[in-house]
Design a protein around this motif. Structure first.
Motif, PDB file in Angstrom:
ATOM      1  N   LEU A 141       1.685  -0.725  11.402  1.00 34.11           N
ATOM      2  CA  LEU A 141       0.808  -1.922  11.067  1.00 34.11           C
ATOM      3  C   LEU A 141      -0.587  -1.164  10.731  1.00 34.11           C
ATOM      4  O   LEU A 141      -1.150  -1.497   9.535  1.00 34.11           O
ATOM      5  CB  LEU A 141       0.438  -2.783  12.300  1.00 34.11           C
ATOM      6  N   ALA A 142      -0.966  -0.222  11.405  1.00 36.13           N
ATOM      7  CA  ALA A 142      -2.076   0.543  10.972  1.00 36.13           C
ATOM      8  C   ALA A 142      -2.277   1.027   9.534  1.00 36.13           C
ATOM      9  O   ALA A 142      -3.020   0.914   8.709  1.00 36.13           O
ATOM     10  CB  ALA A 142      -2.502   1.567  12.097  1.00 36.13           C
ATOM     11  N   ALA A 143      -0.998   1.688   9.242  1.00 37.42           N
ATOM     12  CA  ALA A 143      -0.662   2.398   8.110  1.00 37.42           C
ATOM     13  C   ALA A 143      -0.662   1.293   6.879  1.00 37.42           C
ATOM     14  O   ALA A 143      -1.048   1.771   5.930  1.00 37.42           O
ATOM     15  CB  ALA A 143       0.771   3.285   7.958  1.00 37.42           C
ATOM     16  N   ASP A 144       0.174   0.118   7.169  1.00 39.15           N
ATOM     17  CA  ASP A 144       0.109  -0.851   6.330  1.00 39.15           C
ATOM     18  C   ASP A 144      -1.230  -1.446   5.802  1.00 39.15           C
ATOM     19  O   ASP A 144      -1.470  -1.741   4.552  1.00 39.15           O
ATOM     20  CB  ASP A 144       1.125  -1.836   6.657  1.00 39.15           C
ATOM     21  N   LEU A 145      -1.971  -1.521   6.766  1.00 39.78           N
ATOM     22  CA  LEU A 145      -3.408  -2.199   6.607  1.00 39.78           C
ATOM     23  C   LEU A 145      -4.271  -1.314   5.688  1.00 39.78           C
ATOM     24  O   LEU A 145      -4.727  -1.637   4.595  1.00 39.78           O
ATOM     25  CB  LEU A 145      -4.263  -2.318   7.899  1.00 39.78           C
ATOM     26  N   HIS A 146      -4.090   0.146   5.847  1.00 36.46           N
ATOM     27  CA  HIS A 146      -4.724   1.057   5.240  1.00 36.46           C
ATOM     28  C   HIS A 146      -4.071   1.241   3.767  1.00 36.46           C
ATOM     29  O   HIS A 146      -4.864   1.249   2.900  1.00 36.46           O
ATOM     30  CB  HIS A 146      -4.690   2.307   5.789  1.00 36.46           C
ATOM     31  N   GLU A 147      -2.851   1.044   3.865  1.00 33.96           N
ATOM     32  CA  GLU A 147      -2.266   1.224   2.442  1.00 33.96           C
ATOM     33  C   GLU A 147      -2.664   0.149   1.430  1.00 33.96           C
ATOM     34  O   GLU A 147      -2.870   0.341   0.317  1.00 33.96           O
ATOM     35  CB  GLU A 147      -0.567   1.145   2.648  1.00 33.96           C
ATOM     36  N   TYR A 148      -2.903  -1.282   1.864  1.00 31.55           N
ATOM     37  CA  TYR A 148      -3.162  -2.162   1.319  1.00 31.55           C
ATOM     38  C   TYR A 148      -4.631  -1.926   0.557  1.00 31.55           C
ATOM     39  O   TYR A 148      -4.844  -2.327  -0.637  1.00 31.55           O
ATOM     40  CB  TYR A 148      -3.480  -3.547   2.070  1.00 31.55           C
ATOM     41  N   VAL A 149      -5.654  -1.725   1.510  1.00 27.26           N
ATOM     42  CA  VAL A 149      -7.057  -1.357   1.048  1.00 27.26           C
ATOM     43  C   VAL A 149      -6.871  -0.369  -0.262  1.00 27.26           C
ATOM     44  O   VAL A 149      -7.978  -0.401  -1.363  1.00 27.26           O
ATOM     45  CB  VAL A 149      -8.227  -1.383   1.856  1.00 27.26           C
ATOM     46  N   VAL A 150      -6.334   0.732   0.028  1.00 28.64           N
ATOM     47  CA  VAL A 150      -6.157   1.942  -1.038  1.00 28.64           C
ATOM     48  C   VAL A 150      -5.498   1.307  -2.160  1.00 28.64           C
ATOM     49  O   VAL A 150      -6.121   1.305  -3.526  1.00 28.64           O
ATOM     50  CB  VAL A 150      -5.605   3.084  -0.281  1.00 28.64           C
ATOM     51  N   ASN A 151      -4.306   0.812  -1.889  1.00 28.90           N
ATOM     52  CA  ASN A 151      -3.701   0.286  -3.324  1.00 28.90           C
ATOM     53  C   ASN A 151      -4.377  -0.758  -4.042  1.00 28.90           C
ATOM     54  O   ASN A 151      -4.457  -1.126  -5.314  1.00 28.90           O
ATOM     55  CB  ASN A 151      -2.377  -0.193  -3.042  1.00 28.90           C
ATOM     56  N   SER A 152      -5.044  -1.714  -3.163  1.00 31.28           N
ATOM     57  CA  SER A 152      -5.998  -2.940  -3.976  1.00 31.28           C
ATOM     58  C   SER A 152      -6.911  -2.274  -4.958  1.00 31.28           C
ATOM     59  O   SER A 152      -7.401  -3.130  -5.611  1.00 31.28           O
ATOM     60  CB  SER A 152      -6.403  -3.862  -2.866  1.00 31.28           C
ATOM     61  N   GLN A 153      -7.350  -1.069  -4.711  1.00 30.36           N
ATOM     62  CA  GLN A 153      -8.368  -0.614  -5.494  1.00 30.36           C
ATOM     63  C   GLN A 153      -7.868   0.190  -6.632  1.00 30.36           C
ATOM     64  O   GLN A 153      -8.713   0.727  -7.414  1.00 30.36           O
ATOM     65  CB  GLN A 153      -9.319   0.431  -4.417  1.00 30.36           C
ATOM     66  N   ASP A 154      -6.635   0.201  -6.837  1.00 32.42           N
ATOM     67  CA  ASP A 154      -5.928   1.138  -7.705  1.00 32.42           C
ATOM     68  C   ASP A 154      -5.676   0.085  -8.905  1.00 32.42           C
ATOM     69  O   ASP A 154      -4.767  -0.674  -8.651  1.00 32.42           O
ATOM     70  CB  ASP A 154      -4.773   1.973  -7.292  1.00 32.42           C
ATOM     71  N   ASP A 155      -6.152   0.169  -9.977  1.00 32.26           N
ATOM     72  CA  ASP A 155      -6.179  -0.934 -10.991  1.00 32.26           C
ATOM     73  C   ASP A 155      -4.676  -1.284 -11.510  1.00 32.26           C
ATOM     74  O   ASP A 155      -3.819  -2.226 -11.250  1.00 32.26           O
ATOM     75  CB  ASP A 155      -6.800  -0.574 -12.374  1.00 32.26           C
ATOM     76  N   GLU A 156      -3.777  -0.004 -11.661  1.00 30.41           N
ATOM     77  CA  GLU A 156      -2.235  -0.301 -11.842  1.00 30.41           C
ATOM     78  C   GLU A 156      -1.323  -0.790 -10.835  1.00 30.41           C
ATOM     79  O   GLU A 156      -0.599  -1.722 -11.112  1.00 30.41           O
ATOM     80  CB  GLU A 156      -2.014   1.305 -12.284  1.00 30.41           C
ATOM     81  N   ILE A 157      -1.806  -0.214  -9.611  1.00 31.96           N
ATOM     82  CA  ILE A 157      -1.014  -0.910  -8.552  1.00 31.96           C
ATOM     83  C   ILE A 157      -1.270  -2.543  -8.170  1.00 31.96           C
ATOM     84  O   ILE A 157      -0.515  -3.108  -8.063  1.00 31.96           O
ATOM     85  CB  ILE A 157      -1.291   0.067  -7.237  1.00 31.96           C
ATOM     86  N   SER A 158      -2.624  -2.612  -8.344  1.00 36.79           N
ATOM     87  CA  SER A 158      -2.993  -3.904  -7.762  1.00 36.79           C
ATOM     88  C   SER A 158      -2.517  -4.841  -8.992  1.00 36.79           C
ATOM     89  O   SER A 158      -2.095  -6.242  -8.484  1.00 36.79           O
ATOM     90  CB  SER A 158      -4.550  -4.018  -7.710  1.00 36.79           C
ATOM     91  N   GLU A 159      -2.546  -4.439  -9.989  1.00 35.33           N
ATOM     92  CA  GLU A 159      -1.956  -5.330 -11.360  1.00 35.33           C
ATOM     93  C   GLU A 159      -0.397  -5.676 -11.111  1.00 35.33           C
ATOM     94  O   GLU A 159       0.099  -6.800 -11.192  1.00 35.33           O
ATOM     95  CB  GLU A 159      -2.266  -4.723 -12.669  1.00 35.33           C
ATOM     96  N   LYS A 160       0.267  -4.483 -10.591  1.00 35.63           N
ATOM     97  CA  LYS A 160       1.859  -4.610 -10.801  1.00 35.63           C
ATOM     98  C   LYS A 160       2.165  -5.707  -9.398  1.00 35.63           C
ATOM     99  O   LYS A 160       2.997  -6.351  -9.513  1.00 35.63           O
ATOM    100  CB  LYS A 160       2.190  -3.332 -10.409  1.00 35.63           C
ATOM    101  N   TYR A 161       1.482  -5.490  -8.434  1.00 38.21           N
ATOM    102  CA  TYR A 161       1.734  -6.386  -7.201  1.00 38.21           C
ATOM    103  C   TYR A 161       0.951  -7.644  -7.033  1.00 38.21           C
ATOM    104  O   TYR A 161       1.001  -8.375  -6.045  1.00 38.21           O
ATOM    105  CB  TYR A 161       1.650  -5.516  -6.068  1.00 38.21           C
ATOM    106  N   GLY A 162      -0.142  -7.705  -8.021  1.00 41.85           N
ATOM    107  CA  GLY A 162      -1.037  -8.985  -7.772  1.00 41.85           C
ATOM    108  C   GLY A 162      -1.886  -8.827  -6.506  1.00 41.85           C
ATOM    109  O   GLY A 162      -2.216  -9.767  -5.909  1.00 41.85           O
ATOM    110  N   LEU A 163      -2.328  -7.726  -6.234  1.00 38.65           N
ATOM    111  CA  LEU A 163      -3.430  -7.595  -4.938  1.00 38.65           C
ATOM    112  C   LEU A 163      -4.765  -8.104  -5.585  1.00 38.65           C
ATOM    113  O   LEU A 163      -5.190  -7.447  -6.542  1.00 38.65           O
ATOM    114  CB  LEU A 163      -3.182  -5.886  -4.500  1.00 38.65           C
ATOM    115  N   ARG A 164      -5.449  -8.611  -4.461  1.00 39.17           N
ATOM    116  CA  ARG A 164      -6.835  -8.893  -4.877  1.00 39.17           C
ATOM    117  C   ARG A 164      -7.676  -7.591  -4.069  1.00 39.17           C
ATOM    118  O   ARG A 164      -7.167  -7.071  -2.798  1.00 39.17           O
ATOM    119  CB  ARG A 164      -7.216 -10.037  -3.907  1.00 39.17           C
ATOM    120  N   ALA A 165      -8.619  -6.986  -4.857  1.00 42.89           N
ATOM    121  CA  ALA A 165      -9.234  -5.798  -4.303  1.00 42.89           C
ATOM    122  C   ALA A 165     -10.125  -6.290  -3.057  1.00 42.89           C
ATOM    123  O   ALA A 165     -10.694  -7.270  -2.964  1.00 42.89           O
ATOM    124  CB  ALA A 165     -10.119  -5.213  -5.491  1.00 42.89           C
TER     125      ALA A 165
END
Length: 184
Positions: free
Chosen positions: A33-57
């Motif tokens: 859970l801790a790793a997943d929460l951290h992974e989300y905030v890192v990925n959400s700030q990566d333009d390519e990953i956030s666009e691919k998965y529809g993540l809000r920054a």
């Protein structure tokens, strides 16, 4: 991987409950859970990953926001102007704070809130915090600026408090005594 559909929205009762203390050693589930929460905030700030998965920054995400009553959150702030921060905080607490207040001049947002909420959210300008990492080691940090604001925002989530609870409903832009606005 946490996706936007995994993040619960305002109105969900889990966002208004005090999260449970985490015990050590961490279970495999809590470590993930801790790793997943951290992974989300890192990925959400990566333009390519956030666009691919529809993540809000986002710069922070707390366990209650994914419907888990655990005192865990992650922060990830990259910055050129000030010191960035990237951490997982387990059973975090503020051990001291400044008298001086601050607030984001543009207002705060939240991954669990799908609307703009206008107004100033008063926060302590400087805080000293203690928390544990995933290995159970306690750490202490002094934070100011955006990291301090974000830490307080995520800590509120662990206590069932939403950022807009701090906004004066009668005068959302009322000046905050002893406060210096933080420009992002």
């Amino acid at each position: 991987m946490i996706l936007m559909e995994d993040i619960i929205r305002e109105g969900h009762p889990a966002l208004r409950q005090r999260a449970e203390e985490v015990t050590f050693p961490l279970s495999a589930e809590d470590k993930q859970l801790a790793a997943d929460l951290h992974e989300y905030v890192v990925n959400s700030q990566d333009d390519e990953i956030s666009e691919k998965y529809g993540l809000r920054a986002g710069i922070g995400l707390a366990a209650p926001q994914v419907n888990r009553s655990k005192r865990i959150f992650a922060l990830h702030i990259e910055s050129d102007e000030e010191k960035g921060i990237s951490l997982i905080a387990i059973n975090p607490r503020i051990v001291s704070h400044s008298v001086e207040k601050t607030y984001l001049s543009t207002g705060e947002g939240c991954l669990s809130v799908d609307r703009d909420v206008e107004g100033y959210v008063p926060r302590y300008a400087r805080i000293t915090v203690k928390a544990f990492d995933t290995e159970g080691k306690e750490y202490k940090k002094r934070l100011k600026g955006l990291p301090a604001i974000a830490f307080q925002h995520e800590l509120d989530h662990l206590n069932g408090v939403m950022f807009y609870d701090h906004i004066d409903p009668r005068d959302p832009y009322k000046p905050i005594p002893d406060a210096t606005p933080f420009e992002r």
